[in-house]
Design an enzyme around this catalytic site. Structure first.
Site, PDB file in Angstrom:
ATOM      1  N   ARG A  59       0.950  -1.197   0.100  1.00  0.00           N
ATOM      2  CA  ARG A  59      -0.119  -0.053   0.110  1.00  0.00           C
ATOM      3  C   ARG A  59       1.041   1.301  -0.100  1.00  0.00           C
ATOM      4  O   ARG A  59       1.551   1.470   1.008  1.00  0.00           O
ATOM      5  CB  ARG A  59      -0.838  -0.093   0.972  1.00  0.00           C
ATOM      6  CG  ARG A  59      -1.962   1.148   1.283  1.00  0.00           C
ATOM      7  CD  ARG A  59      -2.846   1.297   0.293  1.00  0.00           C
ATOM      8  NE  ARG A  59      -4.063   0.140   0.333  1.00  0.00           N
ATOM      9  CZ  ARG A  59      -4.668   0.036  -0.683  1.00  0.00           C
ATOM     10  NH1 ARG A  59      -4.755   0.868  -1.899  1.00  0.00           N
ATOM     11  NH2 ARG A  59      -5.450  -0.898  -0.539  1.00  0.00           N
ATOM     12  N   ARG A  83       0.902  -6.546 -10.196  1.00  0.00           N
ATOM     13  CA  ARG A  83       1.561  -5.994  -8.640  1.00  0.00           C
ATOM     14  C   ARG A  83       1.714  -7.083  -7.575  1.00  0.00           C
ATOM     15  O   ARG A  83       2.195  -6.866  -6.549  1.00  0.00           O
ATOM     16  CB  ARG A  83       0.481  -4.843  -8.287  1.00  0.00           C
ATOM     17  CG  ARG A  83      -1.045  -4.965  -7.996  1.00  0.00           C
ATOM     18  CD  ARG A  83      -1.863  -3.890  -7.530  1.00  0.00           C
ATOM     19  NE  ARG A  83      -3.222  -4.424  -7.689  1.00  0.00           N
ATOM     20  CZ  ARG A  83      -4.108  -3.598  -6.788  1.00  0.00           C
ATOM     21  NH1 ARG A  83      -3.806  -2.450  -6.284  1.00  0.00           N
ATOM     22  NH2 ARG A  83      -5.292  -3.732  -6.961  1.00  0.00           N
ATOM     23  N   HIS A 153       0.424   3.907 -10.428  1.00  0.00           N
ATOM     24  CA  HIS A 153      -0.580   4.311  -9.383  1.00  0.00           C
ATOM     25  C   HIS A 153      -0.042   4.923  -8.280  1.00  0.00           C
ATOM     26  O   HIS A 153       0.040   4.454  -7.379  1.00  0.00           O
ATOM     27  CB  HIS A 153      -1.399   3.110  -8.998  1.00  0.00           C
ATOM     28  CG  HIS A 153      -2.405   3.344  -8.136  1.00  0.00           C
ATOM     29  ND1 HIS A 153      -2.773   3.939  -7.021  1.00  0.00           N
ATOM     30  CD2 HIS A 153      -3.856   2.865  -8.400  1.00  0.00           C
ATOM     31  CE1 HIS A 153      -4.029   3.874  -6.638  1.00  0.00           C
ATOM     32  NE2 HIS A 153      -4.583   3.357  -7.650  1.00  0.00           N
ATOM     33  N   ASP A 196     -12.375  10.485  -7.276  1.00  0.00           N
ATOM     34  CA  ASP A 196     -11.757   9.379  -8.027  1.00  0.00           C
ATOM     35  C   ASP A 196     -12.299   9.611  -9.514  1.00  0.00           C
ATOM     36  O   ASP A 196     -13.221   9.424  -9.903  1.00  0.00           O
ATOM     37  CB  ASP A 196     -12.590   7.946  -7.609  1.00  0.00           C
ATOM     38  CG  ASP A 196     -12.051   6.758  -7.935  1.00  0.00           C
ATOM     39  OD1 ASP A 196     -12.211   5.836  -7.408  1.00  0.00           O
ATOM     40  OD2 ASP A 196     -11.328   6.739  -9.118  1.00  0.00           O
ATOM     41  N   GLU A 253      -2.123   9.434 -11.094  1.00  0.00           N
ATOM     42  CA  GLU A 253      -1.650   8.185 -11.705  1.00  0.00           C
ATOM     43  C   GLU A 253      -1.600   8.698 -13.325  1.00  0.00           C
ATOM     44  O   GLU A 253      -2.511   8.766 -13.871  1.00  0.00           O
ATOM     45  CB  GLU A 253      -2.617   7.150 -11.519  1.00  0.00           C
ATOM     46  CG  GLU A 253      -2.964   6.786 -10.050  1.00  0.00           C
ATOM     47  CD  GLU A 253      -4.265   6.170  -9.603  1.00  0.00           C
ATOM     48  OE1 GLU A 253      -4.963   5.111 -10.482  1.00  0.00           O
ATOM     49  OE2 GLU A 253      -4.981   6.281  -8.618  1.00  0.00           O
TER      50      GLU A 253
HETATM   51  O1  TA6 Z   1      -6.858   4.631  -9.083  1.00  0.00           O
HETATM   52  C1  TA6 Z   1      -8.074   4.604  -8.200  1.00  0.00           C
HETATM   53  C2  TA6 Z   1      -8.793   3.516  -7.839  1.00  0.00           C
HETATM   54  O2  TA6 Z   1      -9.063   2.747  -8.679  1.00  0.00           O
HETATM   55  C3  TA6 Z   1      -9.687   3.577  -6.740  1.00  0.00           C
HETATM   56  O3  TA6 Z   1     -10.982   3.297  -7.166  1.00  0.00           O
HETATM   57  C4  TA6 Z   1      -9.268   2.578  -5.502  1.00  0.00           C
HETATM   58  O4  TA6 Z   1      -9.889   1.339  -5.767  1.00  0.00           O
HETATM   59  C5  TA6 Z   1      -7.753   2.577  -5.637  1.00  0.00           C
HETATM   60  O5  TA6 Z   1      -7.650   2.532  -6.954  1.00  0.00           O
HETATM   61  C6  TA6 Z   1      -7.090   1.603  -5.003  1.00  0.00           C
HETATM   62  O6  TA6 Z   1      -7.310   0.279  -5.371  1.00  0.00           O
HETATM   63  P1  TA6 Z   1      -6.342  -0.913  -4.555  1.00  0.00           P
HETATM   64  O7  TA6 Z   1      -7.075  -1.987  -5.513  1.00  0.00           O
HETATM   65  O8  TA6 Z   1      -5.150  -0.774  -4.747  1.00  0.00           O
HETATM   66  O9  TA6 Z   1      -7.246  -0.849  -3.031  1.00  0.00           O
END
Ligand code: TA6
Length: 278
Positions: A59, A83, A153, A196, A253
């Protein structure tokens, strides 16, 4: 210096140090989770409660979303399978005393072909120096054309989400995924609720202005970008982070997302890259 190290549980990462910067890159997911430039604050945010174990995405840092961004393709995990996949170290080179290059490689496997029946190579190239450059090069090793969506991301560390302003996306069309509505804004982005947004037609640098610093994102091979912060309610439900951690980061991102998908012909490639500087 370039070292391959492991956590006690065997979770492997590469540690890079040179005269101007240092970085840590997990082999799982080719996931850079630390980048420090001497004399400057960390650019990347990393959750203090993130796990570092096989099968769970770290994370923070720069998760690599590939061969899909998001969760529209229900045949693949959300944000694809890269990932939590094991990359191999393809190369590492001290280009100068202030620039180190590390290349990681993911190739299709029996497991990946069960999810996505495609022969591919995904090279992720890191150039660690006064700036951080990350490149994702997708090579089609199949006999058929395939489509990808993808994103770097990136979690940016900020003094407080309330103090953040994001420039460079003014007037650009975006999908507000929370309302499922297309929109655009004349002014810079500031965040005071869950955000978002998937922007399209992105064609200039994105600038993140925080209280005490400015971070510039220079993208290539990309015309879409996502701005995300979970805010209070969703932030309290996110795995691998404290309930109030939403205050400490914003995700901007660099992507090929939604309408910015890319089709890659056999033996051809597409490279998405970003250079981060502060
Ligand atoms: O990029 C934004 C997103 O798609 C959000 O909707 C949220 O889900 C975030 O990514 C984090 O996603 P994750 O799968 O890493 O918890």
């Amino acid at each position: 210096m370039i070292q391959v190290k492991s956590f006690e549980n065997g979770f492997k990462y590469i540690e890079v140090t040179n005269d101007i910067a240092s970085a840590k890159i997990a082999l799982q997911g080719a996931h850079i989770y630390e980048y420090k430039c001497k004399g400057k604050d960390d650019i990347l945010w990393l959750s203090e409660t993130s796990s570092f174990e096989d099968g769970t995405a770290i994370r923070g840092g720069i998760p690599i979303c590939w061969p899909r961004f998001g969760s529209l393709d229900e045949s693949l995990p959300a944000h694809g399978f890269s990932r939590t996949s094991k990359f191999e170290l393809l190369g590492a080179q001290e280009i100068s005393r202030t620039l180190t290059e590390v290349t990681l490689l993911l190739k299709d496997t029996k497991e990946s072909r069960a999810l996505w029946d495609v022969a591919f190579e995904l090279e992720v190239i890191f150039r660690v120096g006064e700036t951080l450059k990350v490149e994702m090069k997708t090579i089609n090793r199949d006999k058929k054309e395939f489509m990808i969506t993808q994103a770097l991301h990136t979690y940016f560390s900020v003094s407080s989400i309330a103090d953040v302003k994001i420039f460079g996306l003014e007037e650009k069309p975006f999908l507000d995924t929370l309302k499922d509505e297309e929109s655009s804004e004349k002014k810079e982005i500031s965040i005071d609720a869950e955000c978002d947004r998937v922007y399209q037609d992105v064609d200039r640098d994105i600038v993140l202005k925080d209280k005490n610093r400015t971070i510039i994102l220079k993208a290539e091979g990309s015309s879409s970008a996502i701005v995300w912060n979970p805010w209070i309610e969703k932030g309290s439900r996110m795995s691998g982070m404290r309930a109030d951690a939403y205050r400490e980061f914003v995700c901007i991102e660099t992507a090929n997302a939604f309408n910015d998908f890319r089709l890659i012909k056999p033996q051809e490639s597409h490279t998405l890259s970003v250079i981060l500087s502060s």
